[in-house]
Write a protein that holds these residues in place. Structure first.
Motif, PDB file in Angstrom:
ATOM      1  N   ASN A 282       6.881   5.576  -0.373  1.00 21.56           N
ATOM      2  CA  ASN A 282       6.661   4.253  -0.428  1.00 21.56           C
ATOM      3  C   ASN A 282       5.085   3.965   0.351  1.00 21.56           C
ATOM      4  N   TYR A 283       4.465   5.077   0.732  1.00 18.50           N
ATOM      5  CA  TYR A 283       3.331   5.114   1.587  1.00 18.50           C
ATOM      6  C   TYR A 283       2.157   5.412   0.461  1.00 18.50           C
ATOM      7  N   ARG A 380       2.261   3.553   8.817  1.00 20.56           N
ATOM      8  CA  ARG A 380       2.329   2.429   8.108  1.00 20.56           C
ATOM      9  C   ARG A 380       1.539   1.353   8.633  1.00 20.56           C
ATOM     10  N   GLN A 381       1.732   1.036   9.933  1.00 20.98           N
ATOM     11  CA  GLN A 381       0.844  -0.103  10.577  1.00 20.98           C
ATOM     12  C   GLN A 381      -0.558   0.233  10.462  1.00 20.98           C
ATOM     13  N   GLU A 384      -1.326  -0.343   6.851  1.00 21.67           N
ATOM     14  CA  GLU A 384      -1.533  -1.743   6.488  1.00 21.67           C
ATOM     15  C   GLU A 384      -2.498  -2.577   7.031  1.00 21.67           C
TER      16      GLU A 384
END
Length: 387
Positions: A282-283, A380-381, A384
């Motif tokens: 999901n990345y 992820r951070q 995003e």
């Protein structure tokens, strides 16, 4: 919070004890632990002969020398590699050229190599040696390379600095069904470590004897090889211009201890790689593709970012979190030292495109699931923040 490296050694109490035993013994170098390590590694790989040396760079240099590479001759290698895979030719006075990569495996492209060889044959400039690199632990397409070797007559070195313990078509890397010799690295970030160190394995007895001679100043003490056999036990002769590329018994002891548990190290690396594969679904990254005919040693876990323009931010953000990601590799032909020889941006577009987007995530046998979760949360951070 402790930092997380992209790669590191896993040293345990038995490794320390093995080195201590040598320290308390009679031989720190040129002793019996080195041939024991060589024999054990050759047996593990399925090779006839092994020579332990001070680094994989030394191993590449010695392999080229043993094959007779010299001024006026040519070596080709992948541009997606560490510079040592190319520099070994220049140490011998030979010229270097590069081959673009397969966009799936990031190893040397068979299609690009086939096309380049056909053109070189027409010009009468075929390579004398090809160094094919098992990038990130994934084996090259060795069957196809062997077919090209048979057709064009070049010598073939497998640079397996990333792939100790990997499999290709049911055989361990180093079993030498295709290459003339295989090179391993035992640097601390590799599959097993001797501190610094490398090894050459081969089934070619003449190549093995040449490497053994050149490893230690070109000097022999073997009575059957001496020109003056009537001299005493002190006597030795230099038969070639060699080097001091020897491994110490301390390093060999560590290597022997590590070799006994390398399958455990490999299993953990593969477990972590599979976990990355699953959790990164999901990345907005591309996970490394694995060729079905091989089983990677997973020295590296390189992902491709969707947009190369964010790579610097993602890299810096993870490092600020104490996660020491890395980039593998800057294409060798773009190094200033090689660009002075005429190489330029655009020469190998697939390798260049890969370089612009790649990022190596931490992967090593000492990495915990919690460490990996921390890597993924930071990644992820960072991603995003760029959306």
């Amino acid at each position: 919070m402790s930092s997380i490296s992209y790669g590191r050694q896993l040293i345990e109490d038995d490794d320390v004890a093995a080195v201590e035993a040598v320290l308390r013994g009679d031989w720190l170098t040129q002793g019996p632990t080195i041939p024991r390590f060589e024999q054990a590694a050759a047996s593990y790989c399925g090779a006839s002969y092994a020579t332990a040396v001070s680094s994989a760079t030394a191993a590449l240099h010695l392999a080229c020398l043993a094959m007779g590479l010299e001024r006026g001759m040519r070596l080709w290698t992948s541009t997606n590699t560490f510079v040592a895979s190319a520099n070994c030719a220049r140490y011998c006075g030979a010229s270097v050229d590069f081959v673009d990569i397969d966009p799936r495996t990031y190893c040397l492209s068979i299609d690009a190599l086939s096309e380049k060889l056909a053109k070189a044959e027409q010009r009468g400039r075929l390579p004398d040696v090809i160094v094919a690199v098992d990038f990130a632990g994934q084996p090259c397409d060795w069957r196809a390379l062997a077919q090209l070797k048979a057709r064009y007559g070049f010598r073939l070195i497998e640079d397996a600095s990333h792939s100790f313990g990997a499999d290709y078509r049911g055989r361990r890397i180093g079993s030498l069904a295709e290459a003339d010799c295989t090179i391993f690295s035992f640097h601390p970030v590799k599959i097993l470590t001797t501190g610094e160190g490398g090894m050459i394995v081969t089934d070619d007895v003449a190549l093995h004897r040449a490497v053994q001679l050149l490893r230690s100043h070109g000097i022999t003490r073997e009575p059957e090889n001496l020109f003056r056999q009537e001299e005493g036990a002190w006597y030795y002769e230099q038969h070639a211009l060699g080097f001091n590329y020897r491994m110490t018994d301390l390093s060999a002891a560590l290597g022997l201890s590590q070799l006994a548990k390398v399958d455990r190290f490999l299993a953990r690396r593969r477990e972590l790689a599979a976990r990355y594969d699953s959790l990164l679904q999901n990345y907005d990254v591309q996970i490394p593709w694995q060729a079905p005919e091989g089983s990677s040693a997973f020295h590296l876990y390189p992902v491709l970012l969707a947009d190369g323009t964010v790579r610097r931010h993602v890299f810096d953000a993870l490092r600020a979190d104490g996660i020491f990601v890395q980039v593998h590799y800057i294409p060798v032909h773009l190094q200033p030292d090689y660009m002075r020889s005429g190489f330029k941006r655009g020469d190998f577009p697939l390798a260049e495109a890969y370089y612009e987007r790649t990022l190596s995530l931490p992967l090593h046998a000492a990495l915990s699931d919690a460490d990996q979760d921390r890597v993924l949360a930071s990644l992820r951070q960072a991603l995003e923040a760029e959306q």
